[in-house]
Motif scaffolding. Structure first.
Motif, short mmCIF file in Angstrom:
data_model
loop_
_atom_site.label_atom_id
_atom_site.label_comp_id
_atom_site.label_asym_id
_atom_site.label_seq_id
_atom_site.Cartn_x
_atom_site.Cartn_y
_atom_site.Cartn_z
N SER A 45 29.16 30.77 34.20
CA SER A 45 28.78 30.45 35.57
C SER A 45 27.28 30.17 35.62
O SER A 45 26.52 30.71 34.80
N PRO A 46 26.85 29.33 36.54
CA PRO A 46 25.40 29.05 36.63
C PRO A 46 24.57 30.32 36.82
O PRO A 46 23.51 30.46 36.21
N ALA A 47 25.06 31.25 37.61
CA ALA A 47 24.32 32.49 37.82
C ALA A 47 24.23 33.29 36.53
O ALA A 47 23.17 33.84 36.19
N ALA A 48 25.32 33.35 35.77
CA ALA A 48 25.31 34.10 34.50
C ALA A 48 24.42 33.40 33.48
O ALA A 48 23.73 34.07 32.71
N GLN A 49 24.42 32.07 33.48
CA GLN A 49 23.54 31.35 32.57
C GLN A 49 22.07 31.64 32.91
O GLN A 49 21.26 31.88 32.01
N CYS A 50 21.76 31.64 34.20
CA CYS A 50 20.38 31.94 34.62
C CYS A 50 20.02 33.36 34.25
O CYS A 50 18.91 33.63 33.77
N ASN A 51 20.94 34.31 34.44
CA ASN A 51 20.65 35.69 34.09
C ASN A 51 20.42 35.83 32.59
O ASN A 51 19.54 36.57 32.15
N PHE A 52 21.21 35.11 31.79
CA PHE A 52 21.01 35.12 30.34
C PHE A 52 19.59 34.66 30.00
O PHE A 52 18.89 35.28 29.21
N LEU A 53 19.16 33.57 30.62
CA LEU A 53 17.81 33.05 30.35
C LEU A 53 16.74 34.03 30.80
O LEU A 53 15.77 34.28 30.08
N ILE A 54 16.92 34.59 31.99
CA ILE A 54 15.94 35.54 32.52
C ILE A 54 15.81 36.75 31.59
O ILE A 54 14.71 37.17 31.23
N THR A 55 16.95 37.29 31.17
CA THR A 55 16.94 38.44 30.26
C THR A 55 16.26 38.09 28.94
O THR A 55 15.43 38.86 28.43
N SER A 56 16.58 36.93 28.41
CA SER A 56 15.99 36.52 27.14
C SER A 56 14.49 36.29 27.27
O SER A 56 13.71 36.72 26.41
N TYR A 57 14.06 35.63 28.34
CA TYR A 57 12.62 35.45 28.54
C TYR A 57 11.91 36.79 28.72
O TYR A 57 10.83 37.01 28.17
N ASN A 58 12.51 37.71 29.48
CA ASN A 58 11.91 39.04 29.64
C ASN A 58 11.77 39.74 28.30
O ASN A 58 10.72 40.30 27.99
N ASP A 59 12.85 39.72 27.51
CA ASP A 59 12.84 40.42 26.22
C ASP A 59 11.87 39.80 25.22
O ASP A 59 11.46 40.45 24.27
N ASN A 60 11.53 38.54 25.43
CA ASN A 60 10.57 37.86 24.56
C ASN A 60 9.17 37.84 25.18
O ASN A 60 8.30 37.08 24.73
N ASN A 61 8.95 38.67 26.20
CA ASN A 61 7.65 38.81 26.87
C ASN A 61 7.14 37.52 27.52
O ASN A 61 5.96 37.20 27.46
N PHE A 62 8.06 36.80 28.17
CA PHE A 62 7.71 35.62 28.95
C PHE A 62 8.26 35.77 30.37
O PHE A 62 9.06 34.95 30.83
N PRO A 63 7.83 36.83 31.10
CA PRO A 63 8.40 37.06 32.43
C PRO A 63 8.07 35.95 33.42
O PRO A 63 8.81 35.74 34.39
N GLU A 64 6.98 35.22 33.20
CA GLU A 64 6.64 34.12 34.10
C GLU A 64 7.76 33.07 34.11
O GLU A 64 8.09 32.50 35.15
N CYS A 65 8.34 32.81 32.93
CA CYS A 65 9.46 31.88 32.84
C CYS A 65 10.67 32.41 33.60
O CYS A 65 11.39 31.66 34.27
#
Length: 198
Positions: A45-65
């Protein structure tokens, strides 16, 4: 047999995250994800895809993304699922963006997501990371259901903000209620006592 859902260790590094993000943008978040690793395909789902990206960016220390994706999600009305809110709050905390965190908190209250203990725990953590000790205490005090994470987050917040008296009171209250502190909470208390003058 490998689980179909990704674990923390399966999350891609920042370069892989950017490639997946570019693919999603290029395909307009199409559910046909052949180029995405098999472990991430259930998140269609688009929401799940966005959450995946958000989690991955957070875990890689790119919270601005992460916060840019959040802004995009709000623009296209994909911002209603409870499971996304803790990830957004984590990004707000990592960036120390209290105003945006309060905006998300308003959304949580307006949409009834505040009943979710994971969302409440994320609010406590966000306010703690931003140094808003009054706001994190208000969230905690208004929780009808608290889990060990709620208590541990509060104790860690006290340690971070050098609030020895409040930390001790939380430990006493946990003991009175029969709640066993987590290892994280106990380590936080040990660290607090090591650095205090008592």
């Amino acid at each position: 047999m490998k689980s179909a859902s990704p674990t923390h260790y399966d999350l891609p590094n920042i370069d892989q995250t950017r490639q997946i993000h570019a693919h999603m943008i290029k395909t307009h978040f199409d559910n046909n994800l052949q180029n995405i690793p098999l472990s991430f395909r259930p998140h269609i789902s688009p929401a799940a895809q966005c959450n995946f990206l958000i989690t991955s960016y957070n875990d890689n220390n790119f919270p601005e993304c992460s916060l840019k994706i959040d802004a995009h999600m709000r623009n296209v009305d994909h911002y209603v699922e409870n499971f996304i809110v803790p990830s957004i709050l984590k990004a707000c905390g990592q960036c120390s963006l209290v105003p945006l965190g309060k905006e998300v908190h308003g959304y949580v209250l307006k949409n009834g997501v505040d009943k979710d203990v994971f969302v409440r725990d994320a609010l406590i953590q966000m306010y703690s990371e931003c140094g808003s000790v009054v706001s994190r205490r208000l969230v905690f005090d208004h929780m009808t259901e608290r889990d060990v994470v709620s208590w541990s987050t509060m104790i860690r917040s006290c340690v971070r903000n050098r609030l020895l008296g409040e930390a001790l009171e939380l430990v006493r209250e946990m003991h009175y209620l029969g709640i066993k502190p987590s290892e994280i909470a106990m380590n936080s208390m040990i660290n607090l006592f090591e650095t205090s003058d008592i």
